[in-house]
Structure formats: C-alpha cells, structure tokens
Enzyme design. Structure first.
Site, PDB file in Angstrom:
ATOM      1  N   HIS A 177      81.784  69.783  67.334  1.00  0.00           N
ATOM      2  CA  HIS A 177      83.025  69.264  67.917  1.00  0.00           C
ATOM      3  C   HIS A 177      83.106  69.747  69.369  1.00  0.00           C
ATOM      4  O   HIS A 177      82.205  70.462  69.850  1.00  0.00           O
ATOM      5  CB  HIS A 177      84.244  69.708  67.103  1.00  0.00           C
ATOM      6  CG  HIS A 177      84.290  71.181  66.838  1.00  0.00           C
ATOM      7  ND1 HIS A 177      84.488  72.110  67.831  1.00  0.00           N
ATOM      8  CD2 HIS A 177      84.142  71.893  65.687  1.00  0.00           C
ATOM      9  CE1 HIS A 177      84.485  73.320  67.321  1.00  0.00           C
ATOM     10  NE2 HIS A 177      84.258  73.231  66.011  1.00  0.00           N
ATOM     11  N   ARG A 195      85.641  72.643  60.017  1.00  0.00           N
ATOM     12  CA  ARG A 195      86.341  72.486  58.741  1.00  0.00           C
ATOM     13  C   ARG A 195      87.513  71.501  58.814  1.00  0.00           C
ATOM     14  O   ARG A 195      87.983  71.039  57.778  1.00  0.00           O
ATOM     15  CB  ARG A 195      86.873  73.844  58.277  1.00  0.00           C
ATOM     16  CG  ARG A 195      85.775  74.804  57.862  1.00  0.00           C
ATOM     17  CD  ARG A 195      86.338  76.189  57.694  1.00  0.00           C
ATOM     18  NE  ARG A 195      85.285  77.159  57.436  1.00  0.00           N
ATOM     19  CZ  ARG A 195      84.919  77.565  56.228  1.00  0.00           C
ATOM     20  NH1 ARG A 195      85.545  77.121  55.173  1.00  0.00           N
ATOM     21  NH2 ARG A 195      83.947  78.427  56.077  1.00  0.00           N
ATOM     22  N   GLY A 230      84.647  72.035  70.775  1.00  0.00           N
ATOM     23  CA  GLY A 230      84.532  73.485  70.952  1.00  0.00           C
ATOM     24  C   GLY A 230      83.078  73.880  71.161  1.00  0.00           C
ATOM     25  O   GLY A 230      82.742  74.658  72.064  1.00  0.00           O
ATOM     26  N   HIS A 231      82.181  73.310  70.306  1.00  0.00           N
ATOM     27  CA  HIS A 231      80.747  73.592  70.471  1.00  0.00           C
ATOM     28  C   HIS A 231      80.249  73.041  71.815  1.00  0.00           C
ATOM     29  O   HIS A 231      79.466  73.684  72.509  1.00  0.00           O
ATOM     30  CB  HIS A 231      79.929  72.908  69.364  1.00  0.00           C
ATOM     31  CG  HIS A 231      80.187  73.417  67.986  1.00  0.00           C
ATOM     32  ND1 HIS A 231      80.755  72.649  66.999  1.00  0.00           N
ATOM     33  CD2 HIS A 231      79.929  74.620  67.418  1.00  0.00           C
ATOM     34  CE1 HIS A 231      80.827  73.354  65.886  1.00  0.00           C
ATOM     35  NE2 HIS A 231      80.342  74.551  66.111  1.00  0.00           N
ATOM     36  N   GLU A 235      85.586  82.089  70.716  1.00  0.00           N
ATOM     37  CA  GLU A 235      86.509  83.163  70.330  1.00  0.00           C
ATOM     38  C   GLU A 235      87.425  82.771  69.178  1.00  0.00           C
ATOM     39  O   GLU A 235      88.271  83.561  68.780  1.00  0.00           O
ATOM     40  CB  GLU A 235      87.313  83.621  71.543  1.00  0.00           C
ATOM     41  CG  GLU A 235      86.432  84.343  72.554  1.00  0.00           C
ATOM     42  CD  GLU A 235      87.178  84.862  73.772  1.00  0.00           C
ATOM     43  OE1 GLU A 235      88.403  84.635  73.868  1.00  0.00           O
ATOM     44  OE2 GLU A 235      86.516  85.474  74.627  1.00  0.00           O
ATOM     45  N   LYS A 236      87.272  81.561  68.640  1.00  0.00           N
ATOM     46  CA  LYS A 236      88.037  81.255  67.420  1.00  0.00           C
ATOM     47  C   LYS A 236      87.575  82.210  66.323  1.00  0.00           C
ATOM     48  O   LYS A 236      88.359  82.717  65.553  1.00  0.00           O
ATOM     49  CB  LYS A 236      87.858  79.806  66.974  1.00  0.00           C
ATOM     50  CG  LYS A 236      88.787  79.493  65.790  1.00  0.00           C
ATOM     51  CD  LYS A 236      88.695  78.064  65.355  1.00  0.00           C
ATOM     52  CE  LYS A 236      87.462  77.812  64.535  1.00  0.00           C
ATOM     53  NZ  LYS A 236      87.446  78.560  63.263  1.00  0.00           N
TER      54      LYS A 236
END
Ligand code: PAF
Length: 251
Positions: free
Chosen positions: A33, A186, A35-36, A147-148
């Site tokens: 997603h 997820r 974030g990646h 950092e999640k």
C-alpha cells in the site's frame, strides 16, 4: 521493470555486480500500500539502487488463522514495484530463508515482551530472526521501516546496533488515509462498517486522556492501550482483524 530474484545465490551475484552503488532495502510481506511505497520513495531518494523483499514470514505469526488470512496480492504488488522504480524484488521461499528449520532464532528479552509481545508470544523472535537473515543476505546500506510498527522498528534498530551490523535502520512516519486511518495490509480484510470503526479508533487514539473504555464503548475490542517512550500504543480487533496504531505524545 523490476527484476525478480528468487534465490539467494542469484541475489549474491547481483549484489556483487553492483560495485560501489548504494543499496536501499525495504523488507515487506507484500499486499503493498502507499505506506510501503513511501518507504520505497525514500529509499530511492537516498540510494542508487532499491531492493524490496516480499516474504510472508510464518515464524512471526503466533496464530495459524492469521497467517492463512494474510493477503497475498503478488501480481499487483509487482506492478506497484515497477511503477515505483524499484530495481529488484527478492522473493524467496521458506526453505531458502530457513535451511535450519528455525532451530536458531534471535530473542530480545525485555521490550519485546511488552505491548504486542504480551499478546503475540514468539512474534518478535520471528520478526527479528527473519530481518537478521534478510539484512545479512541483502547487504544494504540502509533499510527502511514504517513507524506504524514502532515497537518492531525500535527492536530492529537495537538488534542491528547490538550485533554490530552494518546496515543503517531508517524509521519513516506512519502514512494515514484522508480520514486518519493508518495504512495497513490488514485493512483489505475490513468490511465497510469495520473500516469506519477502524477510522474511529485512529481518531480516538489522538484524543487527550482517551481510555480503553472509550474505545471499547464504540464496539471495538481493545487488546491494549498503553503509554510508554512518550508514545501511546494500542492494538484492537475489528471484524476479527487485529490492528495496531501509535502516536507520539507531545509532552
Ligand atoms: O513489517 C513487516 O512487514 C514484517 O514484520 C517484516 C519487517 C517484513 C518482517 O517479516
């Protein structure tokens, strides 16, 4: 086009051919997603070459159903890697990474036993072990972590320093959607109603003095809500999907 590399000898030959070019590495479990992709963008900005790995690491799943339900979206992942300008995808199998059948593992004895570690026995052993293996194989100059998974990021950073490893660990801020929900592989498994609840959770987490009861009163199952290291951490279950989030506290 991203070159897919499936075996360790193939990667070793490639790595050796890169000479003095710097390598930025983003380890993932796929289901990519934004974030990646942000980690890859940072890796690209700071290095000559970007390598990503996709490996759904079974040793970090303490729950078999969670592993079985983990989303696998290889074709669309590969498209995203190519359009993000990622040079190499390392895509190993279990036998490649675990020739010892997981007889050897990395264990941290303190921070890993708190927060998520309290509820996921063995989880961080699995994470640290696979990350140690991947860092030793890839031999990157820098590796990028979101950092999640803040507890994971700190544990990896400390492992690299404890074992005098040469890759620099870079933490990157959490990426959220327009409504504040932290992006996670997820999230694909959430229903529409579940997604709304997850967004509520993300926004409640930001509220001063929020309690587990406040979150629970929305119909969300709270695993933990804790403040340590000047951050507020929480794990919840929505639609049977385990979600984590954290925020920095300004004090
Ligand atoms: O954060 C993840 O996706 C995984 O825990 C990692 C770091 C790729 C190790 O399997």
């Amino acid at each position: 086009m991203t070159t897919v590399i499936k075996t360790i000898p193939e990667w070793v030959a490639t790595r050796n051919s890169l000479g003095t070019n710097t390598v930025g590495f983003v380890p993932t479990m796929g289901a990519l997603h934004q974030g990646h992709l942000d980690l890859m963008i940072k890796a690209k900005a700071e290095n000559d070459i970007v390598a990503v790995s996709i490996f759904v690491n079974p040793t970090q799943f303490n729950n078999k159903e969670d592993l079985a339900a983990y989303p696998v979206t290889f074709e669309s992942d590969l498209e995203k890697l190519s359009s993000s300008g990622v040079d190499y995808l390392f895509y190993p199998q279990y036998e490649d990474l675990y020739p010892d059948q997981y007889r050897y593992k990395i264990t941290e004895d303190s921070f890993s036993k708190t927060l998520c570690g309290q509820y996921r026995p063995g989880h961080f052993d699995g994470v640290l072990t696979v990350v140690m293996k991947l860092l030793n194989i890839i031999r990157a100059n820098k590796a990028y972590f979101g950092e999640k998974d803040y507890q994971q990021y700190i544990l990896i950073k400390d492992m690299v320093s404890s074992f005098f490893m040469e890759t620099e660990i870079v933490g990157c801020p959490i990426v959220r959607d327009d409504n504040g929900l932290a992006l996670s592989s997820r999230n694909i498994r959430l229903s529409e109603a579940g997604k709304k609840l997850a967004t509520k959770f993300a926004n409640l987490l930001k509220q001063k003095n929020v309690t587990a009861a406040d979150i629970q009163s929305e119909g969300i199952t709270v695993e933990y809500l804790e403040e340590v290291r000047n951050r507020r951490f929480a794990a919840v279950k929505i639609d049977g999907v385990r979600l984590i989030d954290n925020i920095e506290l300004d004090r």
